[in-house]
Design a protein around this motif. Structure first.
Motif, short mmCIF file in Angstrom:
data_model
loop_
_atom_site.label_atom_id
_atom_site.label_comp_id
_atom_site.label_asym_id
_atom_site.label_seq_id
_atom_site.Cartn_x
_atom_site.Cartn_y
_atom_site.Cartn_z
N ARG A 1 0.61 -1.32 0.32
CA ARG A 1 -0.24 -0.34 0.18
C ARG A 1 0.71 1.55 0.11
O ARG A 1 0.95 1.87 -0.71
N ASN B 1 -7.28 2.90 -3.92
CA ASN B 1 -8.36 2.40 -3.33
C ASN B 1 -8.06 1.56 -2.24
O ASN B 1 -8.30 0.98 -1.29
N LEU B 2 -7.68 2.23 -1.75
CA LEU B 2 -7.87 2.18 0.14
C LEU B 2 -8.65 2.82 1.29
O LEU B 2 -9.57 4.13 0.89
N PRO B 3 -8.90 2.16 2.52
CA PRO B 3 -10.21 2.67 3.44
C PRO B 3 -9.58 4.31 3.51
O PRO B 3 -8.19 4.53 4.15
N ARG B 4 -10.02 5.02 4.01
CA ARG B 4 -9.91 6.20 4.69
C ARG B 4 -8.63 6.20 5.89
O ARG B 4 -7.86 7.09 5.79
N SER B 5 -10.00 5.10 6.33
CA SER B 5 -8.73 4.94 7.83
C SER B 5 -7.32 4.25 7.55
O SER B 5 -6.08 5.26 8.16
N SER B 6 -7.17 3.99 6.58
CA SER B 6 -5.73 2.97 6.56
C SER B 6 -4.81 3.91 5.85
O SER B 6 -3.78 3.86 6.29
N LEU B 7 -5.73 5.10 4.52
CA LEU B 7 -4.42 6.12 4.11
C LEU B 7 -4.23 6.48 5.15
O LEU B 7 -2.79 7.39 5.02
N TYR B 8 -5.24 7.48 5.90
CA TYR B 8 -3.59 8.18 7.11
C TYR B 8 -2.97 7.55 7.79
O TYR B 8 -2.49 8.53 8.07
N MET C 1 -6.69 7.79 -1.96
CA MET C 1 -7.71 7.19 -1.70
C MET C 1 -8.59 6.53 -2.55
O MET C 1 -8.37 5.01 -3.05
N ARG C 2 -9.02 7.53 -4.12
CA ARG C 2 -9.79 6.79 -5.13
C ARG C 2 -8.09 5.88 -5.57
O ARG C 2 -8.69 4.08 -6.55
#
Length: 252
Positions: A12, A37-44, A33-34
Motif C-alpha cells: 500500500r 483503492n484504500l479505506p480512509r482510515s488505512s490511508l491516513y 484514496m481512489r
C-alpha cells in the motif's frame, strides 16, 4: 497467482508513492484514496507514517514525494560510477551537436531515466530523472527491448500497449516489426510517439555487471531536424553508446 510473501502495508505504501511520483504536483488525500483503492482510515495511517519519515511531504493541500525518499533513491546511482562515465562521453556529443543526451535503464516494460546531459539551448523534454515511460513508446525502450531474446520479450510484453500520443505503436505485432528494424539497423527511433513535435534516436549500450540494461538517446524538435543534422545526431548517439559500453564494462 498472488504473491504469498507480499506484505500488505508495504504494497500500500508503494502504491501511494508510485501515485505521487507519477503526478507533476501535489495529490490530495481523496485522490490517493481512489487511485490506491484504500479505506480512509488505512490511508491516513500510512500518510502519517510516511510523512513522519519524510518519505512524503504536505504541499498545497496535498502530498508530494519527500526529500528523504529522494536521498534514498539517489543511493541507487552511487552503487557504481555510471553517471560519471555517462557525463564524460555525453558532454562530447553535446559539444558537437548541441542536443540533449539521455541515459535510461529498462525495468520490466518501463524505461527509467537515470541521467541527462543538457544542450546549450532549450528543448521540450519529458525526461526528468526517475521518470518512467512505457518502453514501446520511446526510442530508449525500443533499443533495450530489441536486445532481449524472444522468450524474455514475450514475458515482459503486455497484452495491450497504451498510447501516449496518436503516433505511439498500439499493438504487440507492430512493436515486434519495429524491433526487427532496430536489430538490423542498430538504431531505435521515436517519431513523435511520446511528445508531439519531438523526434528521438537511441542506441543500445549493453548490460552492466550489476545487471542494468542501458541505452542512450537524443531528442530533437522535428522543425530543426534537417538531413545533415539528423545524420550527425544518429552517428553521434551511436558513438556515445559505443564509448559508454566500453566504460561500463569496467564498472563494479
Amino acid at each position: 497467482m498472488p504473491d504469498t510473501a507480499d506484505v500488505p502495508a508495504i504494497r500500500r505504501a508503494h502504491d501511494i508513492l508510485r501515485t505521487l511520483a507519477a503526478q507533476p504536483g501535489p495529490v490530495k488525500a481523496a485522490e490517493l484514496m481512489r487511485a490506491c483503492n484504500l479505506p480512509r482510515s488505512s490511508l491516513y495511517l500510512l500518510l502519517d507514517s510516511l510523512e513522519r519519515r519524510r518519505w512524503i511531504e504536505r504541499r498545497e493541500g496535498g502530498y508530494i514525494v519527500g526529500i528523504e525518499l529522494m536521498a534514498l533513491g539517489a543511493a541507487y546511482l552511487r552503487h557504481d560510477s555510471l553517471q560519471t562515465a555517462f557525463h564524460r562521453v555525453a558532454a562530447e556529443f553535446v559539444a558537437r551537436c548541441n542536443e540533449v543526451v539521455q541515459l535510461a535503464a529498462l525495468d520490466g516494460f518501463e524505461v527509467v531515466y537515470l541521467a541527462r546531459e543538457d544542450a546549450r539551448r532549450p528543448v521540450r523534454l519529458v525526461s526528468d530523472l526517475g521518470l518512467r515511460l512505457p518502453a514501446h513508446a520511446c526510442a530508449l525502450g525500443k533499443a533495450m527491448l530489441a536486445g532481449l531474446d524472444p522468450a524474455e520479450l514475450d514475458a515482459r510484453l503486455p497484452a495491450k500497449l497504451a498510447r501516449v500520443t496518436e503516433r505511439t505503436l498500439a499493438t504487440p505485432e507492430a512493436l515486434r516489426r519495429e524491433l526487427e528494424e532496430v536489430r538490423r539497423d542498430g538504431l531505435a527511433q521515436d517519431r513523435e510517439e511520446v511528445t508531439a513535435g519531438l523526434v528521438c534516436f537511441a542506441a543500445y549500450v549493453g548490460v552492466t555487471p550489476l545487471g542494468k540494461r542501458l541505452a542512450v538517446s537524443t531528442s530533437i524538435p522535428s522543425d530543426r531536424l534537417d538531413n545533415a543534422h539528423r545524420q550527425a545526431a544518429i552517428a553521434g548517439i551511436r558513438q556515445v553508446a559505443r564509448e559508454l559500453a566500453k566504460l561500463t564494462a569496467a564498472l563494479p
